[in-house]
Design a protein around this motif. Structure first.
Motif, PDB file in Angstrom:
ATOM      1  N   ARG A 143      -6.715  -6.379  -4.233  1.00 52.41           N
ATOM      2  CA  ARG A 143      -7.818  -5.889  -3.408  1.00 52.41           C
ATOM      3  C   ARG A 143      -7.538  -6.093  -1.924  1.00 52.41           C
ATOM      4  NH1 ARG A 143     -12.293  -4.699  -6.385  1.00 52.41           N
ATOM      5  NH2 ARG A 143     -12.395  -5.590  -8.489  1.00 52.41           N
ATOM      6  N   GLN A 144      -7.967  -5.134  -1.138  1.00 48.17           N
ATOM      7  CA  GLN A 144      -7.835  -5.241   0.304  1.00 48.17           C
ATOM      8  C   GLN A 144      -8.559  -6.498   0.794  1.00 48.17           C
ATOM      9  OE1 GLN A 144      -8.926  -1.655   2.375  1.00 48.17           O
ATOM     10  NE2 GLN A 144      -8.933  -2.629   4.394  1.00 48.17           N
ATOM     11  N   ILE A 147      -5.904   2.509  -1.882  1.00 44.25           N
ATOM     12  CA  ILE A 147      -7.115   2.874  -1.139  1.00 44.25           C
ATOM     13  C   ILE A 147      -7.323   1.881   0.002  1.00 44.25           C
ATOM     14  CG2 ILE A 147      -9.619   3.193  -1.294  1.00 44.25           C
ATOM     15  CD1 ILE A 147      -9.137   3.642  -4.351  1.00 44.25           C
ATOM     16  N   GLN A 148      -7.650   2.401   1.183  1.00 43.77           N
ATOM     17  CA  GLN A 148      -7.954   1.547   2.329  1.00 43.77           C
ATOM     18  C   GLN A 148      -9.369   1.812   2.809  1.00 43.77           C
ATOM     19  OE1 GLN A 148      -4.865   2.252   5.267  1.00 43.77           O
ATOM     20  NE2 GLN A 148      -3.768   0.416   4.619  1.00 43.77           N
ATOM     21  N   ALA A 149     -10.043   0.729   3.221  1.00 46.28           N
ATOM     22  CA  ALA A 149     -11.400   0.839   3.781  1.00 46.28           C
ATOM     23  C   ALA A 149     -11.335   0.619   5.285  1.00 46.28           C
ATOM     24  CB  ALA A 149     -12.318  -0.180   3.126  1.00 46.28           C
ATOM     25  N   ASP A 150     -12.041   1.450   6.040  1.00 44.09           N
ATOM     26  CA  ASP A 150     -12.080   1.262   7.497  1.00 44.09           C
ATOM     27  C   ASP A 150     -13.121   0.192   7.832  1.00 44.09           C
ATOM     28  OD1 ASP A 150     -14.653   2.390   7.465  1.00 44.09           O
ATOM     29  OD2 ASP A 150     -13.934   4.380   8.025  1.00 44.09           O
ATOM     30  N   GLN A 193     -14.011   4.333   2.360  1.00 41.62           N
ATOM     31  CA  GLN A 193     -12.752   4.224   1.645  1.00 41.62           C
ATOM     32  C   GLN A 193     -12.009   5.549   1.619  1.00 41.62           C
ATOM     33  OE1 GLN A 193     -13.543   2.533  -2.228  1.00 41.62           O
ATOM     34  NE2 GLN A 193     -13.713   0.485  -1.392  1.00 41.62           N
ATOM     35  N   GLN A 194     -10.685   5.447   1.732  1.00 45.05           N
ATOM     36  CA  GLN A 194      -9.847   6.637   1.730  1.00 45.05           C
ATOM     37  C   GLN A 194      -8.557   6.357   0.966  1.00 45.05           C
ATOM     38  OE1 GLN A 194      -8.751   8.029   5.609  1.00 45.05           O
ATOM     39  NE2 GLN A 194      -7.583   9.779   4.847  1.00 45.05           N
ATOM     40  N   GLN A 203      -3.370  -5.158   2.663  1.00 45.03           N
ATOM     41  CA  GLN A 203      -3.803  -4.087   3.560  1.00 45.03           C
ATOM     42  C   GLN A 203      -4.532  -2.967   2.834  1.00 45.03           C
ATOM     43  OE1 GLN A 203      -3.346  -4.341   7.056  1.00 45.03           O
ATOM     44  NE2 GLN A 203      -2.974  -6.398   6.222  1.00 45.03           N
ATOM     45  N   GLY A 204      -4.536  -3.009   1.511  1.00 45.89           N
ATOM     46  CA  GLY A 204      -5.226  -1.979   0.751  1.00 45.89           C
ATOM     47  C   GLY A 204      -5.518  -2.448  -0.661  1.00 45.89           C
TER      48      GLY A 204
END
Length: 228
Positions: free
Chosen positions: A138-139, A157-160, A165-166, A189-190
């Protein structure tokens, strides 16, 4: 193989003991703890669930057990004696080693490794399976493991900062992630999840403590070519 039943808290073996059996977890879970630099404090290095195996490195390299492994729940294991392990498993190990070496040789940070070091690292890689939707990391969590996809697919997946999430990458056989965890304990990092697109996701992984024990620090390896 002989059946071994452990109650919660019972020990399969202790750090520093000679390795006389290889173990397969059939039911329950077994956690392995390491005492570092003579400290009395134990650090959790890995938990083995059904299908997981442990105890092979001590037998293969004739070294003392690197950790103490104890059951976290009532567990059923199957144990293979040292002699039988060497006769039966070594052939399979050699075939597995060659396949894993071919995957490791494509990892950028390992380009300075020598052939015998690739062999050692291949032998140390563990395998774990994940089904669709399972989270591998997990990020934001602190990472300690490096992963290579042996089979299947995963998504990263990355969250800003606002929590949106993207998807940033699709990972498939031969792809790897988590290599920064071999350098230092830093937040991931993701988030990486199994997609299930090509069946069960099978990952090969190695913990930083294991990597350092068999090969030394990755920083030293990366510095090898600095004088050329």
């Amino acid at each position: 193989m002989s059946k071994v039943v452990l109650k919660r808290g019972e020990i399969a073996f202790k750090q520093g003991e000679d390795g006389d059996h290889f173990y397969v977890v059939d039911k329950g879970s077994v956690a392995c703890f390491e005492r570092r630099d003579g400290s009395e404090h134990e650090t959790l290095v890995h938990t083995y669930n059904p299908g997981g195996t442990f105890g092979d490195l001590s037998i293969m390299y004739n070294t003392p057990r690197a950790a103490t492994c104890r059951a976290t729940t009532e567990s059923r294991l199957y144990a293979l004696p040292r002699k039988a392990f060497k006769v039966i498993v070594m052939k399979t190990t050699i075939e597995k080693r060659l396949h894993i070496k071919s995957l490791l040789q494509n990892v950028e940070i390992f380009k300075e490794l020598k052939d015998h070091e690739f062999s050692k690292l291949a032998d140390a890689m563990q395998e774990e399976a994940y089904e669709e939707g399972d989270v591998i990391c997990r990020q934001g969590d602190v990472g300690s493991s490096f992963f290579i996809i042996k089979q299947g697919t995963a998504t990263c997946i990355q969250a800003d900062p606002h929590g949106n999430q993207q998807e940033v990458a699709q990972l498939t056989t031969g792809d790897y992630f988590g290599e920064n965890a071999l350098l230092a304990s830093k937040p991931r990092q993701g988030t990486v999840k199994a997609t299930g697109k090509n069946g069960t996701l099978k990952l090969l992984y190695v913990e930083r403590t294991t990597f350092n024990r068999i090969l030394g620090s990755i920083e030293d390896i990366l510095r090898r070519n600095q004088s050329y």
